[in-house]
Design a protein around this motif. Structure first.
Motif, PDB file in Angstrom:
ATOM      1  N   ALA A  91      32.666  47.534  47.810  1.00  0.00           N
ATOM      2  CA  ALA A  91      33.742  47.277  46.856  1.00  0.00           C
ATOM      3  C   ALA A  91      34.829  46.411  47.462  1.00  0.00           C
ATOM      4  CB  ALA A  91      34.340  48.600  46.390  1.00  0.00           C
ATOM      5  N   ARG A  92      35.505  45.713  46.610  1.00  0.00           N
ATOM      6  CA  ARG A  92      36.658  44.941  47.063  1.00  0.00           C
ATOM      7  C   ARG A  92      37.877  45.837  47.172  1.00  0.00           C
ATOM      8  NH1 ARG A  92      39.679  39.854  44.619  1.00  0.00           N
ATOM      9  NH2 ARG A  92      40.610  39.252  46.581  1.00  0.00           N
ATOM     10  N   LYS A  93      37.946  46.813  46.258  1.00  0.00           N
ATOM     11  CA  LYS A  93      39.066  47.746  46.240  1.00  0.00           C
ATOM     12  C   LYS A  93      38.541  49.130  45.898  1.00  0.00           C
ATOM     13  CE  LYS A  93      43.406  48.768  43.962  1.00  0.00           C
ATOM     14  NZ  LYS A  93      44.276  48.526  42.837  1.00  0.00           N
TER      15      LYS A  93
ATOM     16  N   ARG B 267      34.541  46.078  42.168  1.00  0.00           N
ATOM     17  CA  ARG B 267      34.124  44.757  42.653  1.00  0.00           C
ATOM     18  C   ARG B 267      33.892  43.912  41.418  1.00  0.00           C
ATOM     19  NH1 ARG B 267      32.875  42.610  47.322  1.00  0.00           N
ATOM     20  NH2 ARG B 267      31.628  40.736  47.369  1.00  0.00           N
TER      21      ARG B 267
ATOM     22  N   ARG C 139      35.150  52.071  50.841  1.00  0.00           N
ATOM     23  CA  ARG C 139      35.119  50.712  50.293  1.00  0.00           C
ATOM     24  C   ARG C 139      33.952  49.913  50.852  1.00  0.00           C
ATOM     25  NH1 ARG C 139      36.662  46.155  51.998  1.00  0.00           N
ATOM     26  NH2 ARG C 139      37.778  46.962  53.800  1.00  0.00           N
ATOM     27  N   ARG C 140      33.784  49.945  52.167  1.00  0.00           N
ATOM     28  CA  ARG C 140      32.683  49.194  52.801  1.00  0.00           C
ATOM     29  C   ARG C 140      31.324  49.728  52.371  1.00  0.00           C
ATOM     30  NH1 ARG C 140      35.319  49.252  58.412  1.00  0.00           N
ATOM     31  NH2 ARG C 140      34.459  51.300  58.207  1.00  0.00           N
TER      32      ARG C 140
END
Length: 171
Positions: A94-96, A65, A89-90
């Motif tokens: 994180a974004r990725k 992130r 991720r959730r």
């Protein structure tokens, strides 16, 4: 009992077992020697006649992130896979998220590829455990090296430092 054979374990695993403050959990861990060539889960389960739902895989994920990267270990039963793109991720915000590189995992954990275990991970790492693993009476996991396995109750894994039990981590 693994505590009695710590000299046969890699440093991070031996150290974690000795320092584990939940003594009952540490004392529940067994160590069995296995053939290094049979370390990969599917091969191991077939060769030793172990049901995949009695074995768990520990994989390391890099969650990003912005400019920050968080390494986290994920533990799911061998008959499922880690839901990296959604659950991990959730949960980590994180974004990725993606599987960490082999070189990075080996360097950061001090363990052999193919033997990474949730016991002895670097301090501060999140350890995400699928609830199915936590509810398994006994589960086989890596020992930090390819030539052995740890056997312990799923409930003991949930008591490791940094452990978080998640629903839907394994799909």
């Amino acid at each position: 009992m693994a505590l009695e054979v710590r000299d046969r374990l890699v440093g991070p695993v031996a150290g974690a077992l000795g320092a584990w403050t939940v003594r009952e959990a540490a004392e529940s861990v067994l160590y069995v020697e296995t053939e290094p060539d049979l370390a990969d889960t599917a091969v191991f389960c077939e060769a030793y006649d172990v049901a995949p739902e009695s074995s768990a895989n520990c994989v390391v994920v890099a969650a990003k992130r912005g400019g920050n990267t968080v390494l986290a270990a994920c533990l799911v039963l061998a008959d499922s896979r880690v839901d990296v793109n959604n659950a991990v991720r959730r949960h980590l915000g994180a974004r990725k998220a993606s599987f960490a590189s082999l070189d990075l995992v080996v360097a950061e954990t001090g363990m052999e590829y193919g033997g990474v275990t949730p016991v002895g991970l670097p301090l501060g790492w999140p350890l995400l455990i699928d609830e199915a693993v936590a509810h398994t009476p006994y589960v086989l996991v890596g020992s930090g090296q390819r030539r052995g396995k740890l056997i312990l109750p799923g409930s003991a894994l949930a008591q490791l430092p940094g452990a978080e039990v998640l629903s839907g981590l394994g799909v």
